[in-house]
Design a protein around this motif. Structure first.
Motif, PDB file in Angstrom:
ATOM      1  N   PHE A 101       0.826  -1.201   0.000  1.00  0.00           N
ATOM      2  CA  PHE A 101       0.000   0.000   0.000  1.00  0.00           C
ATOM      3  C   PHE A 101       0.864   1.256   0.000  1.00  0.00           C
ATOM      4  O   PHE A 101       0.648   2.181  -0.797  1.00  0.00           O
ATOM      5  CB  PHE A 101      -0.943   0.001   1.213  1.00  0.00           C
ATOM      6  CG  PHE A 101      -1.733   1.261   1.351  1.00  0.00           C
ATOM      7  CD1 PHE A 101      -2.839   1.494   0.551  1.00  0.00           C
ATOM      8  CD2 PHE A 101      -1.358   2.240   2.270  1.00  0.00           C
ATOM      9  CE1 PHE A 101      -3.570   2.672   0.660  1.00  0.00           C
ATOM     10  CE2 PHE A 101      -2.076   3.416   2.395  1.00  0.00           C
ATOM     11  CZ  PHE A 101      -3.185   3.628   1.587  1.00  0.00           C
ATOM     12  N   ILE A 102       1.857   1.301   0.885  1.00  0.00           N
ATOM     13  CA  ILE A 102       2.720   2.482   0.978  1.00  0.00           C
ATOM     14  C   ILE A 102       3.531   2.663  -0.302  1.00  0.00           C
ATOM     15  O   ILE A 102       3.677   3.789  -0.803  1.00  0.00           O
ATOM     16  CB  ILE A 102       3.634   2.390   2.217  1.00  0.00           C
ATOM     17  CG1 ILE A 102       2.782   2.557   3.476  1.00  0.00           C
ATOM     18  CG2 ILE A 102       4.747   3.430   2.174  1.00  0.00           C
ATOM     19  CD1 ILE A 102       3.499   2.268   4.769  1.00  0.00           C
ATOM     20  N   THR A 103       4.039   1.567  -0.857  1.00  0.00           N
ATOM     21  CA  THR A 103       4.780   1.643  -2.120  1.00  0.00           C
ATOM     22  C   THR A 103       3.909   2.221  -3.221  1.00  0.00           C
ATOM     23  O   THR A 103       4.342   3.098  -3.984  1.00  0.00           O
ATOM     24  CB  THR A 103       5.297   0.251  -2.531  1.00  0.00           C
ATOM     25  OG1 THR A 103       6.141  -0.248  -1.498  1.00  0.00           O
ATOM     26  CG2 THR A 103       6.067   0.291  -3.833  1.00  0.00           C
ATOM     27  N   ASN A 104       2.674   1.752  -3.309  1.00  0.00           N
ATOM     28  CA  ASN A 104       1.749   2.269  -4.335  1.00  0.00           C
ATOM     29  C   ASN A 104       1.425   3.741  -4.116  1.00  0.00           C
ATOM     30  O   ASN A 104       1.305   4.503  -5.082  1.00  0.00           O
ATOM     31  CB  ASN A 104       0.474   1.433  -4.378  1.00  0.00           C
ATOM     32  CG  ASN A 104       0.715   0.058  -4.944  1.00  0.00           C
ATOM     33  OD1 ASN A 104       1.683  -0.167  -5.670  1.00  0.00           O
ATOM     34  ND2 ASN A 104      -0.149  -0.877  -4.611  1.00  0.00           N
ATOM     35  N   GLN A 105       1.298   4.154  -2.865  1.00  0.00           N
ATOM     36  CA  GLN A 105       1.025   5.560  -2.570  1.00  0.00           C
ATOM     37  C   GLN A 105       2.190   6.440  -3.014  1.00  0.00           C
ATOM     38  O   GLN A 105       1.981   7.505  -3.595  1.00  0.00           O
ATOM     39  CB  GLN A 105       0.751   5.760  -1.073  1.00  0.00           C
ATOM     40  CG  GLN A 105      -0.537   5.123  -0.594  1.00  0.00           C
ATOM     41  CD  GLN A 105      -1.750   5.695  -1.301  1.00  0.00           C
ATOM     42  OE1 GLN A 105      -1.916   6.908  -1.410  1.00  0.00           O
ATOM     43  NE2 GLN A 105      -2.609   4.834  -1.803  1.00  0.00           N
ATOM     44  N   LYS A 152       4.355   5.716  -5.362  1.00  0.00           N
ATOM     45  CA  LYS A 152       4.381   5.698  -6.827  1.00  0.00           C
ATOM     46  C   LYS A 152       3.374   6.695  -7.389  1.00  0.00           C
ATOM     47  O   LYS A 152       3.683   7.456  -8.307  1.00  0.00           O
ATOM     48  CB  LYS A 152       4.095   4.298  -7.362  1.00  0.00           C
ATOM     49  CG  LYS A 152       5.245   3.345  -7.228  1.00  0.00           C
ATOM     50  CD  LYS A 152       4.880   1.979  -7.769  1.00  0.00           C
ATOM     51  CE  LYS A 152       6.004   0.992  -7.618  1.00  0.00           C
ATOM     52  NZ  LYS A 152       5.631  -0.356  -8.079  1.00  0.00           N
ATOM     53  N   GLN A 153       2.151   6.678  -6.850  1.00  0.00           N
ATOM     54  CA  GLN A 153       1.123   7.610  -7.318  1.00  0.00           C
ATOM     55  C   GLN A 153       1.526   9.052  -7.057  1.00  0.00           C
ATOM     56  O   GLN A 153       1.314   9.930  -7.899  1.00  0.00           O
ATOM     57  CB  GLN A 153      -0.211   7.304  -6.645  1.00  0.00           C
ATOM     58  CG  GLN A 153      -0.860   6.047  -7.137  1.00  0.00           C
ATOM     59  CD  GLN A 153      -2.153   5.743  -6.396  1.00  0.00           C
ATOM     60  OE1 GLN A 153      -2.616   6.521  -5.568  1.00  0.00           O
ATOM     61  NE2 GLN A 153      -2.742   4.596  -6.693  1.00  0.00           N
ATOM     62  N   HIS A 154       2.099   9.307  -5.900  1.00  0.00           N
ATOM     63  CA  HIS A 154       2.532  10.668  -5.565  1.00  0.00           C
ATOM     64  C   HIS A 154       3.631  11.138  -6.513  1.00  0.00           C
ATOM     65  O   HIS A 154       3.617  12.274  -6.969  1.00  0.00           O
ATOM     66  CB  HIS A 154       3.028  10.715  -4.115  1.00  0.00           C
ATOM     67  CG  HIS A 154       3.586  12.042  -3.719  1.00  0.00           C
ATOM     68  ND1 HIS A 154       2.780  13.143  -3.484  1.00  0.00           N
ATOM     69  CD2 HIS A 154       4.851  12.458  -3.550  1.00  0.00           C
ATOM     70  CE1 HIS A 154       3.533  14.177  -3.172  1.00  0.00           C
ATOM     71  NE2 HIS A 154       4.798  13.794  -3.196  1.00  0.00           N
TER      72      HIS A 154
END
Length: 127
Positions: A115-119, A121-123
């Motif tokens: 979840f944190i990795t995806n956040q 990446k999106q940021h």
């Protein structure tokens, strides 16, 4: 510990990728489900590798709660007595719940990591 790092941080993600490739590719399981399957495979191995030290720790802690300090040698003797009496079950007594706990905690850890990795990446894509 080294066993924890190798099995939990390295082994589980690799196994999850394998499970996703084999089972997840069909679309039958979500990412969370494949994470749970991978954790269910890695956790018993982790418990098997780390449990003798955990059992020794429990023996030493429970004796200190009774007011008796116990040396490492005495705790090892108690562990060997358990093994003589119960076989390998002497070392692995009570680990069913330990395996269940390890599956849940490892799954939650990796779900949070993903979840944190995806956040991040999106940021980073927004900038």
């Amino acid at each position: 510990s080294l066993a924890s790092a190798m099995l939990g941080l390295v082994g589980q993600p690799r196994l999850q990728k394998y499970v996703q490739k084999q089972v997840g590719a069909t679309g039958a399981l979500s990412g969370t489900a494949t994470n749970l399957v991978a954790s269910a495979v890695v956790s018993p191995i982790y418990v098997f590798v780390t449990n003798p030290l955990s059992r020794l720790e429990v023996i030493m802690q429970t004796n200190s709660l009774k007011g008796n300090s116990i040396s490492t040698v005495a705790a090892l003797k108690e562990l060997s007595t358990d093994m003589a009496k119960f076989g390998l079950a002497g070392i692995f007594r009570g680990q069913g719940i330990g395996i269940a706990k390890a599956i849940v905690s490892l799954t939650l850890f990796h779900e949070g990591r993903i979840f944190i990795t995806n956040q991040f990446k999106q940021h980073n894509l927004k900038q």
